[in-house]
Design an enzyme around this catalytic site. Structure first.
Site, PDB file in Angstrom:
ATOM      1  N   SER A 134      -5.005 -26.553  -8.038  1.00 51.60           N
ATOM      2  CA  SER A 134      -3.693 -27.065  -7.657  1.00 51.60           C
ATOM      3  C   SER A 134      -3.599 -28.542  -7.989  1.00 51.60           C
ATOM      4  CB  SER A 134      -3.526 -26.876  -6.151  1.00 51.60           C
ATOM      5  OG  SER A 134      -2.469 -27.650  -5.654  1.00 51.60           O
ATOM      6  N   TYR A 159      -6.989 -28.053   2.705  1.00 48.00           N
ATOM      7  CA  TYR A 159      -6.714 -27.335   1.454  1.00 48.00           C
ATOM      8  C   TYR A 159      -7.139 -28.173   0.244  1.00 48.00           C
ATOM      9  CZ  TYR A 159      -3.789 -25.260  -2.251  1.00 48.00           C
ATOM     10  OH  TYR A 159      -3.333 -24.701  -3.414  1.00 48.00           O
ATOM     11  N   SER A 160      -6.672 -29.443   0.245  1.00 46.99           N
ATOM     12  CA  SER A 160      -6.963 -30.347  -0.854  1.00 46.99           C
ATOM     13  C   SER A 160      -8.470 -30.552  -1.018  1.00 46.99           C
ATOM     14  CB  SER A 160      -6.272 -31.676  -0.535  1.00 46.99           C
ATOM     15  OG  SER A 160      -6.330 -32.522  -1.612  1.00 46.99           O
ATOM     16  N   ILE A 192       4.732 -23.044  -6.869  1.00 47.09           N
ATOM     17  CA  ILE A 192       5.294 -21.814  -7.443  1.00 47.09           C
ATOM     18  C   ILE A 192       5.797 -20.974  -6.277  1.00 47.09           C
ATOM     19  CG2 ILE A 192       4.773 -19.670  -8.695  1.00 47.09           C
ATOM     20  CD1 ILE A 192       2.699 -21.244 -10.284  1.00 47.09           C
ATOM     21  N   LYS A 212      -9.950 -27.715  -2.939  1.00 52.15           N
ATOM     22  CA  LYS A 212      -9.562 -27.695  -4.364  1.00 52.15           C
ATOM     23  C   LYS A 212     -10.268 -28.807  -5.147  1.00 52.15           C
ATOM     24  CE  LYS A 212      -6.677 -24.164  -4.350  1.00 52.15           C
ATOM     25  NZ  LYS A 212      -7.070 -22.902  -4.965  1.00 52.15           N
ATOM     26  N   ASN A 255      -8.948 -16.711  -7.614  1.00 54.06           N
ATOM     27  CA  ASN A 255      -7.585 -17.121  -7.284  1.00 54.06           C
ATOM     28  C   ASN A 255      -7.289 -17.130  -5.786  1.00 54.06           C
ATOM     29  OD1 ASN A 255      -4.470 -17.081  -7.817  1.00 54.06           O
ATOM     30  ND2 ASN A 255      -4.883 -15.175  -6.703  1.00 54.06           N
ATOM     31  N   HIS A 256      -8.083 -16.384  -4.979  1.00 51.27           N
ATOM     32  CA  HIS A 256      -7.744 -16.228  -3.565  1.00 51.27           C
ATOM     33  C   HIS A 256      -7.768 -17.566  -2.824  1.00 51.27           C
ATOM     34  CE1 HIS A 256     -12.140 -16.047  -3.704  1.00 51.27           C
ATOM     35  NE2 HIS A 256     -12.088 -16.628  -2.523  1.00 51.27           N
ATOM     36  N   THR A 309       6.360 -17.904  -4.737  1.00 52.40           N
ATOM     37  CA  THR A 309       6.018 -16.490  -4.911  1.00 52.40           C
ATOM     38  C   THR A 309       6.746 -15.653  -3.869  1.00 52.40           C
ATOM     39  OG1 THR A 309       4.145 -16.703  -3.422  1.00 52.40           O
ATOM     40  CG2 THR A 309       3.714 -17.069  -5.750  1.00 52.40           C
TER      41      THR A 309
HETATM   42  N1  LIG Z   1       2.057 -20.846  -4.816  1.00 52.12           N
HETATM   43  C1  LIG Z   1       1.905 -22.116  -5.091  1.00 52.12           C
HETATM   44  O1  LIG Z   1       2.825 -22.928  -5.034  1.00 52.12           O
HETATM   45  C2  LIG Z   1       0.588 -22.653  -5.518  1.00 52.12           C
HETATM   46  C3  LIG Z   1      -0.553 -21.881  -5.523  1.00 52.12           C
HETATM   47  N2  LIG Z   1      -1.734 -22.427  -5.968  1.00 52.12           N
HETATM   48  C4  LIG Z   1      -2.940 -21.622  -5.968  1.00 52.12           C
HETATM   49  O2  LIG Z   1      -2.693 -20.364  -6.555  1.00 52.12           O
HETATM   50  C5  LIG Z   1      -3.553 -19.395  -5.981  1.00 52.12           C
HETATM   51  C6  LIG Z   1      -2.732 -18.206  -5.506  1.00 52.12           C
HETATM   52  O3  LIG Z   1      -1.810 -18.652  -4.550  1.00 52.12           O
HETATM   53  P1  LIG Z   1      -0.552 -17.801  -4.073  1.00 52.12           P
HETATM   54  O4  LIG Z   1      -0.335 -16.672  -4.994  1.00 52.12           O
HETATM   55  O5  LIG Z   1       0.540 -18.752  -3.807  1.00 52.12           O
HETATM   56  O6  LIG Z   1      -1.096 -17.314  -2.669  1.00 52.12           O
HETATM   57  P2  LIG Z   1      -0.804 -15.983  -1.819  1.00 52.12           P
HETATM   58  O7  LIG Z   1      -0.863 -16.400  -0.409  1.00 52.12           O
HETATM   59  O8  LIG Z   1       0.387 -15.239  -2.297  1.00 52.12           O
HETATM   60  O9  LIG Z   1      -2.079 -15.093  -2.157  1.00 52.12           O
HETATM   61  C7  LIG Z   1      -3.322 -15.379  -1.637  1.00 52.12           C
HETATM   62  C8  LIG Z   1      -4.237 -14.210  -1.897  1.00 52.12           C
HETATM   63  O10 LIG Z   1      -5.516 -14.472  -1.327  1.00 52.12           O
HETATM   64  C9  LIG Z   1      -5.863 -13.379  -0.447  1.00 52.12           C
HETATM   65  N3  LIG Z   1      -6.655 -13.892   0.667  1.00 52.12           N
HETATM   66  C10 LIG Z   1      -6.263 -14.676   1.690  1.00 52.12           C
HETATM   67  N4  LIG Z   1      -7.262 -14.906   2.533  1.00 52.12           N
HETATM   68  C11 LIG Z   1      -8.333 -14.230   2.045  1.00 52.12           C
HETATM   69  C12 LIG Z   1      -9.674 -14.042   2.483  1.00 52.12           C
HETATM   70  N5  LIG Z   1     -10.132 -14.598   3.615  1.00 52.12           N
HETATM   71  N6  LIG Z   1     -10.496 -13.265   1.731  1.00 52.12           N
HETATM   72  C13 LIG Z   1     -10.052 -12.680   0.591  1.00 52.12           C
HETATM   73  N7  LIG Z   1      -8.798 -12.818   0.129  1.00 52.12           N
HETATM   74  C14 LIG Z   1      -7.954 -13.581   0.846  1.00 52.12           C
HETATM   75  C15 LIG Z   1      -4.531 -12.804   0.012  1.00 52.12           C
HETATM   76  O11 LIG Z   1      -4.619 -11.434   0.363  1.00 52.12           O
HETATM   77  P3  LIG Z   1      -4.963 -10.869   1.829  1.00 52.12           P
HETATM   78  O12 LIG Z   1      -4.150 -11.639   2.791  1.00 52.12           O
HETATM   79  O13 LIG Z   1      -4.638  -9.427   1.700  1.00 52.12           O
HETATM   80  O14 LIG Z   1      -6.433 -11.096   1.990  1.00 52.12           O
HETATM   81  C16 LIG Z   1      -3.723 -12.910  -1.268  1.00 52.12           C
HETATM   82  O15 LIG Z   1      -3.993 -11.834  -2.112  1.00 52.12           O
HETATM   83  C17 LIG Z   1      -4.323 -20.098  -4.863  1.00 52.12           C
HETATM   84  O16 LIG Z   1      -5.597 -20.474  -5.321  1.00 52.12           O
HETATM   85  C18 LIG Z   1      -3.474 -21.325  -4.576  1.00 52.12           C
HETATM   86  O17 LIG Z   1      -4.235 -22.376  -4.063  1.00 52.12           O
HETATM   87  C19 LIG Z   1      -1.824 -23.696  -6.428  1.00 52.12           C
HETATM   88  C20 LIG Z   1      -0.722 -24.486  -6.442  1.00 52.12           C
HETATM   89  C21 LIG Z   1       0.562 -24.048  -5.990  1.00 52.12           C
HETATM   90  C1  LIG Z   2       4.315 -35.867  -6.133  1.00 46.91           C
HETATM   91  C2  LIG Z   2       4.769 -34.947  -7.217  1.00 46.91           C
HETATM   92  C3  LIG Z   2       4.661 -35.557  -8.587  1.00 46.91           C
HETATM   93  C4  LIG Z   2       4.057 -33.626  -7.225  1.00 46.91           C
HETATM   94  C5  LIG Z   2       4.071 -32.953  -5.884  1.00 46.91           C
HETATM   95  C6  LIG Z   2       3.411 -31.604  -6.006  1.00 46.91           C
HETATM   96  C7  LIG Z   2       3.463 -30.840  -4.687  1.00 46.91           C
HETATM   97  C8  LIG Z   2       4.905 -30.630  -4.343  1.00 46.91           C
HETATM   98  C9  LIG Z   2       2.688 -29.522  -4.819  1.00 46.91           C
HETATM   99  C10 LIG Z   2       1.261 -29.750  -5.329  1.00 46.91           C
HETATM  100  C11 LIG Z   2       0.410 -28.693  -4.678  1.00 46.91           C
HETATM  101  C12 LIG Z   2       1.365 -27.780  -4.025  1.00 46.91           C
HETATM  102  C13 LIG Z   2       0.892 -26.816  -2.906  1.00 46.91           C
HETATM  103  C14 LIG Z   2      -0.256 -25.962  -3.322  1.00 46.91           C
HETATM  104  O1  LIG Z   2      -1.095 -26.320  -4.103  1.00 46.91           O
HETATM  105  C15 LIG Z   2      -0.417 -24.689  -2.749  1.00 46.91           C
HETATM  106  C16 LIG Z   2       0.457 -24.188  -1.877  1.00 46.91           C
HETATM  107  C17 LIG Z   2       0.085 -22.907  -1.243  1.00 46.91           C
HETATM  108  C18 LIG Z   2       1.230 -21.958  -1.263  1.00 46.91           C
HETATM  109  O2  LIG Z   2       0.871 -20.814  -0.539  1.00 46.91           O
HETATM  110  C19 LIG Z   2       2.458 -22.650  -0.645  1.00 46.91           C
HETATM  111  C20 LIG Z   2       2.830 -23.825  -1.442  1.00 46.91           C
HETATM  112  C21 LIG Z   2       1.734 -24.864  -1.505  1.00 46.91           C
HETATM  113  C22 LIG Z   2       1.603 -25.546  -0.171  1.00 46.91           C
HETATM  114  C23 LIG Z   2       2.093 -25.915  -2.566  1.00 46.91           C
HETATM  115  C24 LIG Z   2       3.270 -26.808  -2.108  1.00 46.91           C
HETATM  116  C25 LIG Z   2       3.633 -27.815  -3.172  1.00 46.91           C
HETATM  117  C26 LIG Z   2       2.470 -28.709  -3.549  1.00 46.91           C
HETATM  118  C27 LIG Z   2       2.030 -29.569  -2.376  1.00 46.91           C
END
Ligand SMILES: NC(=O)C1=CN([C@@H]2O[C@H](COP(=O)(O)OP(=O)(O)OC[C@H]3O[C@@H](n4cnc5c(N)ncnc54)[C@H](OP(=O)(O)O)[C@@H]3O)[C@@H](O)[C@H]2O)C=CC1
Ligand SMILES: CC(C)CCC[C@@H](C)[C@H]1CC[C@H]2[C@@H]3C(=O)C=C4C[C@@H](O)CC[C@]4(C)[C@H]3CC[C@]12C
Length: 239
Positions: free
Chosen positions: A170, A183-184, A218, A187, A119-120, A220
């Site tokens: 994502s 990032y993309s 999401i 993924k 998940n990181h 968070t």
């Molecule tokens: N939130 C969103 O809108 C979306 C999230 N996602 C995906 O969901 C997952 C979780 O995201 P989210 O909860 O938002 O992210 P957060 O930023 O809240 O959490 C990221 C986690 O990864 C850890 N991390 C960061 N860098 C490193 C590193 N170099 N080594 C080890 N651990 C690391 C961080 O901890 P620390 O800094 O302590 O290392 C933290 O625990 C990700 O894969 C993200 O791509 C996908 C779509 C949308």
């Molecule tokens: C065009 C529409 C049908 C859908 C659009 C979806 C867009 C809005 C969604 C799809 C993937 C999403 C990003 C994502 O995967 C991960 C992160 C990391 C998190 O730490 C902060 C938010 C962020 C940037 C999300 C932002 C919103 C994104 C761009």
């Protein structure tokens, strides 16, 4: 006749969809009781919440991220919520030796593994691509290669338990969106590797499931992808 053919094709499509998408078993929280799980990126956000859910269901959890103080707090809460056991190991996923050591630690602590939740996600910018190849390489190490490394290391244990791999991806890993190039990229790479591996597991009758979790935004309250631009695709709450 043409109408009948169309109706039959539509019906066949619906039957196939029902067959492939209906779970054979209904989910029950007891299914996770006693399961041995690694959750990466669990010091905050989605990973932290997954750790709490698994703790409530009575799993053994080993969590990891870089920030030890945060991991300690998450572990304390997991224990209070009912985890069968709860451990943490701090370190950075740009180091493949560390990625492997997390899996070895699970083997030492639990004697096996039922679920690997990857998940990181590393820090990146949210802007037009700036041409920084080193950043893309570094992000691939953290977001992609460490996932592959941990999977390879964990496979013998997962095969033995008939376990599961969960990869958090994502919408940006399925569709090219602006402002998220590095990032993309990482993924999409996950989709290529894990979707292909899933097909090989199917052909080789490997009893390990692979779930690619494709999620959209999401909030968070704790996002690590920082905004550096006014060219925002959407408004996100950053610190
Ligand atoms: N939130 C969103 O809108 C979306 C999230 N996602 C995906 O969901 C997952 C979780 O995201 P989210 O909860 O938002 O992210 P957060 O930023 O809240 O959490 C990221 C986690 O990864 C850890 N991390 C960061 N860098 C490193 C590193 N170099 N080594 C080890 N651990 C690391 C961080 O901890 P620390 O800094 O302590 O290392 C933290 O625990 C990700 O894969 C993200 O791509 C996908 C779509 C949308
Ligand atoms: C065009 C529409 C049908 C859908 C659009 C979806 C867009 C809005 C969604 C799809 C993937 C999403 C990003 C994502 O995967 C991960 C992160 C990391 C998190 O730490 C902060 C938010 C962020 C940037 C999300 C932002 C919103 C994104 C761009």
């Amino acid at each position: 006749m043409a109408l009948l053919n169309k109706a039959l094709i539509a019906l066949l499509g619906i039957l196939l969809a029902v067959y492939f998408y209906s779970g054979k078993e209904e989910f029950k929280p007891e299914m996770l009781k006693g399961k041995r799980v690694i959750i990466t990126g669990a010091s905050s956000g989605i990973g932290e919440q997954m750790a709490y859910h698994l703790a409530r269901m009575g799993s053994h959890v080993l969590i990891t991220a870089r920030t030890e103080e945060k991991l300690k707090k998450v572990i304390e809460k997991c224990s209070k919520l009912g985890a069968a056991s709860a451990y943490y190991i701090p370190g950075s996923m740009d180091n493949m030796t560390f990625a492997k050591s997390v899996v070895h630690e699970a083997e030492r602590l639990f004697g096996g593994l039922d679920m690997l939740i990857l998940n990181h996600v590393g820090f990146t910018y949210f802007n037009f691509f700036d041409g920084d190849v080193d950043h893309v390489r570094n992000l691939l190490e953290i977001n992609f290669l460490s996932y592959v490394t941990m999977t390879v290391e964990a496979l013998p244990m997962l095969k033995a338990s008939g376990g599961n791999i969960v990869v958090v991806s994502s919408f940006a890993g399925k569709v090219g969106l602006p402002l998220t190039v590095p990032y993309s990229t990482t993924k999409f790479a996950l989709d290529g590797f894990f979707s292909s591996l899933r097909m090989e597991f199917y052909q080789q009758k490997v009893n390990v499931s692979i779930t690619l979790s494709v999620i959209s935004y999401i909030d968070t309250g704790n996002n690590n992808l920082h905004a550096k631009s006014n060219n925002m695709l959407l408004t996100v709450n950053y610190e």
